[in-house]
Design a protein around this motif. Sequence first.
Motif, PDB file in Angstrom:
ATOM      1  N   THR A  55       0.808  -1.125   0.169  1.00  8.10           N
ATOM      2  CA  THR A  55      -0.251  -0.442  -0.210  1.00  8.10           C
ATOM      3  C   THR A  55       0.546   0.888   0.230  1.00  8.10           C
ATOM      4  OG1 THR A  55      -1.048  -0.804   1.703  1.00  8.10           O
ATOM      5  CG2 THR A  55      -1.859   1.581   1.258  1.00  8.10           C
ATOM      6  N   PHE A  56       1.855   1.294   1.166  1.00  9.24           N
ATOM      7  CA  PHE A  56       2.584   2.572   1.049  1.00  9.24           C
ATOM      8  C   PHE A  56       3.355   2.694  -0.039  1.00  9.24           C
ATOM      9  CE2 PHE A  56       6.602   4.903   1.975  1.00  9.24           C
ATOM     10  CZ  PHE A  56       6.160   5.908   2.753  1.00  9.24           C
ATOM     11  N   THR A  73      -3.877   8.456  16.945  1.00  8.55           N
ATOM     12  CA  THR A  73      -4.182   7.248  18.161  1.00  8.55           C
ATOM     13  C   THR A  73      -5.547   6.210  18.425  1.00  8.55           C
ATOM     14  OG1 THR A  73      -5.975   8.638  17.385  1.00  8.55           O
ATOM     15  CG2 THR A  73      -4.812   9.756  18.202  1.00  8.55           C
ATOM     16  N   ASN A  74      -4.942   5.319  17.467  1.00  6.76           N
ATOM     17  CA  ASN A  74      -5.535   4.154  17.177  1.00  6.76           C
ATOM     18  C   ASN A  74      -4.546   3.433  17.587  1.00  6.76           C
ATOM     19  OD1 ASN A  74      -6.172   1.167  16.091  1.00  6.76           O
ATOM     20  ND2 ASN A  74      -7.368   2.161  14.085  1.00  6.76           N
ATOM     21  N   GLY A  75      -4.744   2.295  18.540  1.00  9.78           N
ATOM     22  CA  GLY A  75      -3.743   1.776  19.458  1.00  9.78           C
ATOM     23  C   GLY A  75      -3.460   0.657  18.451  1.00  9.78           C
ATOM     24  N   SER A  76      -3.536   0.015  17.177  1.00  7.86           N
ATOM     25  CA  SER A  76      -2.441  -0.649  16.115  1.00  7.86           C
ATOM     26  C   SER A  76      -2.430   0.081  15.415  1.00  7.86           C
ATOM     27  CB  SER A  76      -3.879  -1.467  15.152  1.00  7.86           C
ATOM     28  OG  SER A  76      -4.317  -0.091  14.441  1.00  7.86           O
ATOM     29  N   SER A  77      -1.821   1.339  15.077  1.00  6.64           N
ATOM     30  CA  SER A  77      -0.782   1.984  14.568  1.00  6.64           C
ATOM     31  C   SER A  77       0.927   2.044  14.737  1.00  6.64           C
ATOM     32  CB  SER A  77      -1.015   3.747  14.173  1.00  6.64           C
ATOM     33  OG  SER A  77      -2.782   3.593  13.380  1.00  6.64           O
ATOM     34  N   SER A  78       1.716   1.943  14.478  1.00  7.95           N
ATOM     35  CA  SER A  78       2.882   1.741  14.981  1.00  7.95           C
ATOM     36  C   SER A  78       3.693   2.467  14.758  1.00  7.95           C
ATOM     37  CB  SER A  78       3.426  -0.167  14.361  1.00  7.95           C
ATOM     38  OG  SER A  78       5.376   0.315  14.925  1.00  7.95           O
ATOM     39  N   PHE A  79       4.536   3.082  15.448  1.00  6.04           N
ATOM     40  CA  PHE A  79       4.763   4.478  15.081  1.00  6.04           C
ATOM     41  C   PHE A  79       6.245   3.911  14.343  1.00  6.04           C
ATOM     42  CE2 PHE A  79       6.979   4.394  19.283  1.00  6.04           C
ATOM     43  CZ  PHE A  79       7.921   4.474  19.095  1.00  6.04           C
ATOM     44  N   TYR A  80       7.518   2.375  14.745  1.00  3.23           N
ATOM     45  CA  TYR A  80       8.582   2.516  14.423  1.00  3.23           C
ATOM     46  C   TYR A  80       8.626   2.006  12.706  1.00  3.23           C
ATOM     47  CZ  TYR A  80       9.965   0.801  18.970  1.00  3.23           C
ATOM     48  OH  TYR A  80      10.570   1.131  19.647  1.00  3.23           O
ATOM     49  N   GLU A  81       6.514   1.448  12.201  1.00  2.04           N
ATOM     50  CA  GLU A  81       6.441   1.400  10.776  1.00  2.04           C
ATOM     51  C   GLU A  81       6.331   2.636  10.237  1.00  2.04           C
ATOM     52  OE1 GLU A  81       2.732  -1.354  10.596  1.00  2.04           O
ATOM     53  OE2 GLU A  81       3.760  -2.645  11.683  1.00  2.04           O
ATOM     54  N   ILE A  82       5.983   3.516  10.522  1.00  2.00           N
ATOM     55  CA  ILE A  82       5.278   4.731  10.595  1.00  2.00           C
ATOM     56  C   ILE A  82       7.298   5.231   9.941  1.00  2.00           C
ATOM     57  CG2 ILE A  82       4.779   7.425  10.647  1.00  2.00           C
ATOM     58  CD1 ILE A  82       2.966   6.117  11.875  1.00  2.00           C
ATOM     59  N   ASP A 121      10.077   3.936   9.450  1.00  2.45           N
ATOM     60  CA  ASP A 121      10.304   3.778   8.433  1.00  2.45           C
ATOM     61  C   ASP A 121       9.644   3.883   6.752  1.00  2.45           C
ATOM     62  OD1 ASP A 121      12.268   1.734   9.630  1.00  2.45           O
ATOM     63  OD2 ASP A 121      10.429   0.062  10.107  1.00  2.45           O
ATOM     64  N   CYS A 122       8.636   3.724   6.920  1.00  7.70           N
ATOM     65  CA  CYS A 122       7.689   4.880   5.783  1.00  7.70           C
ATOM     66  C   CYS A 122       8.149   5.986   5.235  1.00  7.70           C
ATOM     67  CB  CYS A 122       5.899   4.385   6.148  1.00  7.70           C
ATOM     68  SG  CYS A 122       5.399   2.696   5.635  1.00  7.70           S
ATOM     69  N   MET A 123       8.532   6.753   6.284  1.00  7.23           N
ATOM     70  CA  MET A 123       9.190   7.987   6.316  1.00  7.23           C
ATOM     71  C   MET A 123      10.480   7.510   5.355  1.00  7.23           C
ATOM     72  SD  MET A 123       6.788   9.986   8.955  1.00  7.23           S
ATOM     73  CE  MET A 123       7.042  12.038   8.535  1.00  7.23           C
ATOM     74  N   ASN A 134      17.612  -5.139  -3.603  1.00  8.20           N
ATOM     75  CA  ASN A 134      16.451  -5.559  -2.951  1.00  8.20           C
ATOM     76  C   ASN A 134      16.377  -4.680  -1.719  1.00  8.20           C
ATOM     77  OD1 ASN A 134      14.002  -6.534  -1.523  1.00  8.20           O
ATOM     78  ND2 ASN A 134      14.574  -7.852  -2.915  1.00  8.20           N
ATOM     79  N   LYS A 135      15.617  -3.675  -1.166  1.00  8.68           N
ATOM     80  CA  LYS A 135      15.909  -2.211  -0.222  1.00  8.68           C
ATOM     81  C   LYS A 135      15.254  -3.590   0.488  1.00  8.68           C
ATOM     82  CE  LYS A 135      17.014   0.834   0.337  1.00  8.68           C
ATOM     83  NZ  LYS A 135      17.579   1.239   0.833  1.00  8.68           N
ATOM     84  N   ASP A 136      14.113  -4.644   0.639  1.00  2.14           N
ATOM     85  CA  ASP A 136      13.298  -5.349   1.695  1.00  2.14           C
ATOM     86  C   ASP A 136      14.462  -6.787   2.045  1.00  2.14           C
ATOM     87  OD1 ASP A 136      10.817  -3.900   2.019  1.00  2.14           O
ATOM     88  OD2 ASP A 136      11.454  -5.370  -0.107  1.00  2.14           O
TER      89      ASP A 136
END
Length: 691
Positions: free
Chosen positions: A552-553, A568-577, A579-581, A655-657
Amino acid sequence: MIRNTIHTFRSKCRALVCSLLTLAVFPQFVSGQAKSAMTDKPFDVTRWIETHFAKGKIPPFSFVYDGKPSRELLKKWKYTAARVESDEPEAVEYLYTYLDRSTGLQVECRVKGFTDFDAVEWVLNFKNDSQANSASISQVKVVDLDFEYPQKGNFILHYADGSHVSKHDFHQRTKVLAPGDSLYMAPQGGRSSQVAFPFFNIESPAGQGVMVAVGWTGTWFADIAGKTDRSVTLASGMKYLDTYLYPQESIRTPSICLLFWKGDDRMVGHNRFRRFVMAHHTPKVDGKPAHFPESSSFNYGDPSPCNEYTCLTADYAIALIRRYKQFDIVPEVFWLDAGWYSQAADYKNHKNWANTVGNWTVDREKFPDGLKPVSDEAHKVGAKFMVWFEPERVIKGSQWAEEHPEWMLDAGTDAYLFDLGNPKALEWFCDQIGELIEQNGIDYYRQDFNMEPDIFWQKNDEPGRTGIREIRHIEGLYAFWDYLRQRFPGLLVDNCASGGRRIDLEATSRSAPMWRTDYNYGEPVGYQCHTYGLEMYLPQHGTGVQKTDKFTFRSSLGTSVVYNWKITNGSSSFYEIQDCMKEFREVRPYFYEDYYPLTGSGDITGDNIWMAYQLYRPSDKSGFVVAFRREACPDKTHTVKLSGLDPDAVYSVTNKDTGETVSKSGRELAEGFVLTLDQPRSSLLLKYQAE
């Protein structure tokens, strides 16, 4: 002071508006269906302009005046030519005038050539320099000419859909123009990229072609036809124009841009045009082309059933900004969208963000001290503050509608169109929005436009003056955007219009669509398709994303993005955010460089295919491949052929992953490189770099 600024600006704008246009070409051509031979000689912009706008030549535009075609009239009119000093070192400018001594009608054509891109552009101005009404001016074609090439064969027209709320928004289209074949394009509803798209590429059978761009944020047309097996005809202008002019009255037309290219691959033209837009048709800040930002919203639609930001308060917005800072996920811009103004949250009376536009005062219940405290908090964490407006659409019964009914154009709907063609109304309009921006500490201005204006223009045109309302409105829109950027030199204009429906060369010169389509929000396959098509022409545009999974990203990668994280959603991960940024900021600079689609130009909307594209930075021979294996795709592998590479250089492909790296020569990568994804609905991000 503001009034004086607007008056000063308006006088400067009349001169500026005449010069924002384009036309570049390797062939030598004349208008009126005249032939012109294509040669392999180096293109000389100055010589081309001076030759083809010379005295006695039929210029590459046409019109009908008092029932007579311009090709018959102009040879009898007074002709003058002057070299104009250009404010760009890479440009040459000329002013050509044609005057009918008997009626006082003057046609002025300002031509601008770009020596760094072999491009030329122009716009027409008609002025009635007499004391009586002019005769009728109609069938104005800002460009009207044939191109003839030495090789025989079919011409290929590469064009795209406009925005129409679909996976097919900006989808690439191809039409073979054999002799007698043609394609007519025009947008719907009065917005320049609704359904049709005013950028296209005409590929000749001679390894040459021309990129074409129309500059008009209203209703344009383009008619492209195969004439013979060596020639093609191009005509473009404003769709609805049949008017006389009052004494001393003047009007402008759409502008036209032609950028000519040579090469075995038509992407030479597309990439040259992308760089041309960045260099010469992108708003500048501190003398450099502006880069439109990555943004974060204030928890879009939070809480349910609130829509947009009708429930947002100052305290909540400030708390969210501090939370972004706490987790080190501060964007470049905090984006406040619709719903901050009076009555937008009046649920008891069925009011919402959409049916209260025209009430342009800050809702003091939600924002007791205005928006300035929110702006101040954004600035404290090192970000800018952008706010949504929709000032042209005025709901009946709103503040603006009640205070100034004389400035409202009515077409029998629930809203008025604010009359930007009225000079007094335009001045007031500029003051009102300018003061809101200044008082509330707004850095970037977001302008939406959720209506189709053509019916308002047509219903309010005077008899015998079809097109005047449209012209005056578009002139006013450009003057308004130019005024804002003059008053606030660092300000950027985000141009939305129901998602990407006002994209054209003149709009691109002043703004960018940071929300390029209103298609099903967050659906990644459609977003991939939109990127794939729109990147062919323009590097500056953006879309939204609210999920952090890579499929998706990566579907929202580009030069600009709106992060609608639910922090503010408990399922959100700031670590993932985080990494995306980080990934976005690494890939983003490459979108300003060369772009190559890797999976063809056919229908790429299906769920059973691979889709991939390439970004390349020639300066250091590095780039990225972005690829997607979609949900129903049965194939684990897909072979792509990379472009633009040095065949003798060796490239490390990472491969960046996984971190896995392989070495391949440029020749190997161009002949075929196998992409592999074991799972459907997955993505690849490959970085390649010359060793």
